[in-house]
Design a protein around this motif. Sequence first.
Motif, PDB file in Angstrom:
ATOM      1  N   UNK A 100     -56.456 -63.289  13.492  1.00 58.06           N
ATOM      2  CA  UNK A 100     -55.759 -62.023  13.250  1.00 58.06           C
ATOM      3  C   UNK A 100     -56.578 -60.908  13.901  1.00 58.06           C
ATOM      4  N   UNK A 101     -55.891 -60.049  14.649  1.00 58.18           N
ATOM      5  CA  UNK A 101     -56.578 -58.964  15.349  1.00 58.18           C
ATOM      6  C   UNK A 101     -56.305 -57.622  14.693  1.00 58.18           C
ATOM      7  N   UNK A 106     -65.387 -69.984   6.390  1.00 57.76           N
ATOM      8  CA  UNK A 106     -63.935 -70.118   6.292  1.00 57.76           C
ATOM      9  C   UNK A 106     -63.237 -68.933   6.966  1.00 57.76           C
ATOM     10  N   UNK A 107     -63.779 -67.778   6.734  1.00 61.16           N
ATOM     11  CA  UNK A 107     -63.190 -66.542   7.258  1.00 61.16           C
ATOM     12  C   UNK A 107     -64.190 -65.913   8.239  1.00 61.16           C
ATOM     13  N   UNK A 108     -63.998 -66.264   9.512  1.00 61.97           N
ATOM     14  CA  UNK A 108     -64.922 -65.801  10.545  1.00 61.97           C
ATOM     15  C   UNK A 108     -64.506 -64.417  11.036  1.00 61.97           C
ATOM     16  N   UNK A 167     -60.299 -61.505  12.537  1.00 64.08           N
ATOM     17  CA  UNK A 167     -60.519 -62.383  11.394  1.00 64.08           C
ATOM     18  C   UNK A 167     -59.896 -63.726  11.745  1.00 64.08           C
ATOM     19  N   UNK A 168     -60.689 -64.780  11.719  1.00 66.46           N
ATOM     20  CA  UNK A 168     -60.175 -66.122  11.982  1.00 66.46           C
ATOM     21  C   UNK A 168     -60.257 -66.939  10.707  1.00 66.46           C
ATOM     22  N   UNK A 169     -59.098 -67.407  10.274  1.00 64.06           N
ATOM     23  CA  UNK A 169     -59.040 -68.288   9.120  1.00 64.06           C
ATOM     24  C   UNK A 169     -59.155 -69.706   9.672  1.00 64.06           C
TER      25      UNK A 169
END
Lengths: 119, 117
Positions: B21-22, B66-68, B79-81
Amino acid sequence: AQSVAQPEDQVNVAEGNPLTVKCTYSVSGNPYLFWYVQYPNRGLQFLLKYITGDNLVKGSYGFEAEFNKSQTSFHLKKPSALVSDSALYFCAVRDMGGELTGGGNKLTFGTGTQLKVEL
Amino acid sequence: GAVVSQHPSWVICKSGTSVKIECRSLDFQATTMFWYRQFPKQSLMLMATSNEGSKATYEQGVEKDKFLINHASLTLSTLTVTSAHPEDSSFYICSAPNIQAYNSPLHFGNGTRLTVT
């Protein structure tokens, strides 16, 4: 630590009537106070803020809020509600002593109050 | 006024895949961005504070692996899940302060509805 309480999960008002959405806060220093509105599946939109000065703050869409230091409250008000005001409202607080950079801008949000305005 | 753009607005992914997500600040520089998660009919839960050029600060109970979060520039945080599971399904919202504007409120993106099947 800072905290915000919105005691009402939902407020129902008839269109044309005045509305109040309640908020009380707790901070160690002087507060920055904010109200935001959220429509379904959308982010939060800023309504108004209190930093310093006049206790009655006027914001977007005819909303206003009154800062009461002795009662640590910042209730949101509108003299005449519209059906289109129906949404989820969040009160938020930040300690004025916090830095603007990094995490110092971190807001603490209340649990939200669903406002429903009916014809 | 200051605008924060969040993309995508919704995404459906299969369990085990990763989703990015950006969050972009369009007309101001954001050295800090905040990532929130919102469950149905509940308040915003702050997940982490994203800092440009340094590591993110995670709230207690949020899994870093988990949430990078990456904040590579003054206008973009992601945010990368990772290895998403159905319990990660939620509404994710980013926000940023415009620190150049004194006492500016937080500006929020429109959120991303993540559904993991």
